[in-house]
Write a protein that holds these residues in place. Structure first.
Motif, PDB file in Angstrom:
ATOM      1  N   VAL A  36       0.869  -1.182   0.000  1.00 13.22           N
ATOM      2  CA  VAL A  36       0.000   0.000   0.000  1.00 13.22           C
ATOM      3  C   VAL A  36       0.905   1.230   0.000  1.00 13.22           C
ATOM      4  CG1 VAL A  36      -1.842   1.222   1.207  1.00 13.22           C
ATOM      5  CG2 VAL A  36      -1.733  -1.291   1.309  1.00 13.22           C
ATOM      6  N   LEU A  37       0.726   2.083  -1.010  1.00 14.67           N
ATOM      7  CA  LEU A  37       1.567   3.272  -1.181  1.00 14.67           C
ATOM      8  C   LEU A  37       0.712   4.526  -1.252  1.00 14.67           C
ATOM      9  CD1 LEU A  37       3.120   1.315  -3.982  1.00 14.67           C
ATOM     10  CD2 LEU A  37       4.706   2.314  -2.358  1.00 14.67           C
ATOM     11  N   SER A  38       1.316   5.653  -0.934  1.00 10.68           N
ATOM     12  CA  SER A  38       0.667   6.953  -1.131  1.00 10.68           C
ATOM     13  C   SER A  38       1.628   7.884  -1.858  1.00 10.68           C
ATOM     14  CB  SER A  38       0.255   7.587   0.200  1.00 10.68           C
ATOM     15  OG  SER A  38      -0.905   6.984   0.708  1.00 10.68           O
ATOM     16  N   ASP A  39       1.069   8.704  -2.714  1.00  9.94           N
ATOM     17  CA  ASP A  39       1.831   9.669  -3.505  1.00  9.94           C
ATOM     18  C   ASP A  39       2.029  10.949  -2.698  1.00  9.94           C
ATOM     19  OD1 ASP A  39       2.756  11.539  -5.353  1.00  9.94           O
ATOM     20  OD2 ASP A  39       1.509  10.747  -6.970  1.00  9.94           O
ATOM     21  N   TYR A  96      -0.251   8.716   5.099  1.00  6.46           N
ATOM     22  CA  TYR A  96      -0.376   7.466   5.851  1.00  6.46           C
ATOM     23  C   TYR A  96      -1.833   7.199   6.242  1.00  6.46           C
ATOM     24  CZ  TYR A  96       4.647   7.899   6.044  1.00  6.46           C
ATOM     25  OH  TYR A  96       5.954   8.030   5.703  1.00  6.46           O
ATOM     26  N   ILE A  97      -2.529   8.237   6.631  1.00  2.50           N
ATOM     27  CA  ILE A  97      -3.937   8.090   7.003  1.00  2.50           C
ATOM     28  C   ILE A  97      -4.763   7.674   5.792  1.00  2.50           C
ATOM     29  CG2 ILE A  97      -5.992   9.329   7.803  1.00  2.50           C
ATOM     30  CD1 ILE A  97      -3.985  11.064   9.511  1.00  2.50           C
ATOM     31  N   ASP A  98      -4.562   8.352   4.676  1.00  5.95           N
ATOM     32  CA  ASP A  98      -5.318   8.027   3.465  1.00  5.95           C
ATOM     33  C   ASP A  98      -5.025   6.601   2.990  1.00  5.95           C
ATOM     34  OD1 ASP A  98      -6.377  10.564   3.587  1.00  5.95           O
ATOM     35  OD2 ASP A  98      -5.218  11.361   1.906  1.00  5.95           O
ATOM     36  N   GLY A  99      -3.775   6.198   3.049  1.00  6.18           N
ATOM     37  CA  GLY A  99      -3.416   4.835   2.657  1.00  6.18           C
ATOM     38  C   GLY A  99      -4.026   3.794   3.574  1.00  6.18           C
ATOM     39  N   VAL A 104       5.360   6.763  -0.800  1.00  7.38           N
ATOM     40  CA  VAL A 104       5.714   6.295   0.530  1.00  7.38           C
ATOM     41  C   VAL A 104       4.967   4.990   0.796  1.00  7.38           C
ATOM     42  CG1 VAL A 104       3.930   7.676   1.692  1.00  7.38           C
ATOM     43  CG2 VAL A 104       5.931   6.936   2.961  1.00  7.38           C
ATOM     44  N   ILE A 105       5.689   4.025   1.377  1.00  6.15           N
ATOM     45  CA  ILE A 105       5.063   2.754   1.721  1.00  6.15           C
ATOM     46  C   ILE A 105       4.298   2.945   3.031  1.00  6.15           C
ATOM     47  CG2 ILE A 105       5.434   0.335   2.342  1.00  6.15           C
ATOM     48  CD1 ILE A 105       7.951   0.419   0.561  1.00  6.15           C
ATOM     49  N   VAL A 106       3.009   2.629   3.000  1.00  3.57           N
ATOM     50  CA  VAL A 106       2.130   2.787   4.161  1.00  3.57           C
ATOM     51  C   VAL A 106       2.017   1.474   4.930  1.00  3.57           C
ATOM     52  CG1 VAL A 106      -0.233   3.321   4.877  1.00  3.57           C
ATOM     53  CG2 VAL A 106       0.844   4.625   3.027  1.00  3.57           C
TER      54      VAL A 106
END
Length: 190
Positions: free
Chosen positions: A81-84, A98-101, A146-148
């Motif tokens: 799970v990643l976030s941009d 991190y929260i969104d992911g 970023v890896i969540v």
């Protein structure tokens, strides 16, 4: 309707044993669809899901992760799970990726349960963050991602008994108006 959703929540378990069976593409699409409908800050929808079924890749993820040793790489698939991060520009937005992911991951976990799949959310709390660079190189993950967390997923091994985890009392979660009448956390009752 409300009871049925609560039943889904209450019956979901973290699964750590799977059988060797491929997840059909239509189920993967529904997992992604569930994650896609998760709330996100300002509707940014920054989450990306990297599906890894190759054993070498799964072994590498398990080697780097602080969680999942001894079982995660045995799942049919692991989802990173990643976030941009490019979407979050202001200093006070530093935790939103991190929260969104995590919100997207929760939707995916619930859909996995509905699909008859078993999964386990692995946090991404690394003792040495630089160790994840090997994953960025191996999977060609851009530096702005970023890896969540990581989700090993597959068909559960029904022959393995799943422990039902106790839940803290409801009173541990509810505080009305302020903390003045709150009697403290009931950790001893856990």
């Amino acid at each position: 309707m409300h009871d049925s959703f609560l039943n889904i929540l209450k019956s979901r378990r973290s699964i750590r044993n799977w059988i060797n069976k491929k997840i059909p593409e239509e189920k993967i699409i529904r997992l992604v669809e569930a994650a896609r409908w998760a709330p996100s800050s300002c509707n940014r929808q920054s989450t990306k899901l990297l599906f890894v079924s190759d054993q070498k890749g799964k072994d590498l993820i398990t080697q780097v992760s602080t969680g999942g040793k001894g079982f995660a790489n045995l799942a049919h698939t692991m989802i990173i799970v990643l976030s941009d991060l490019r979407i979050y520009n202001l200093p006070y937005e530093r935790n939103l990726a991190y929260i969104d992911g995590a919100l997207a991951a929760q939707n995916l976990l619930l859909q996995a349960h509905v699909e008859g799949l078993g999964a386990c959310y692995l946090n991404w709390a690394l003792d040495k963050p630089e160790t994840e660079t090997v994953l960025y190189k191996h999977f060609n993950i851009p530096k702005y991602m970023v890896i969540v967390g990581v989700i090993p997923i597959g068909y559960p091994d029904e022959s393995v008994e799943i422990k039902i985890s106790e839940r803290k009392p409801l009173g541990n979660f509810i505080i009305r108006e302020n903390f003045i009448n709150y009697k403290g956390f009931e950790y001893d009752n856990f």
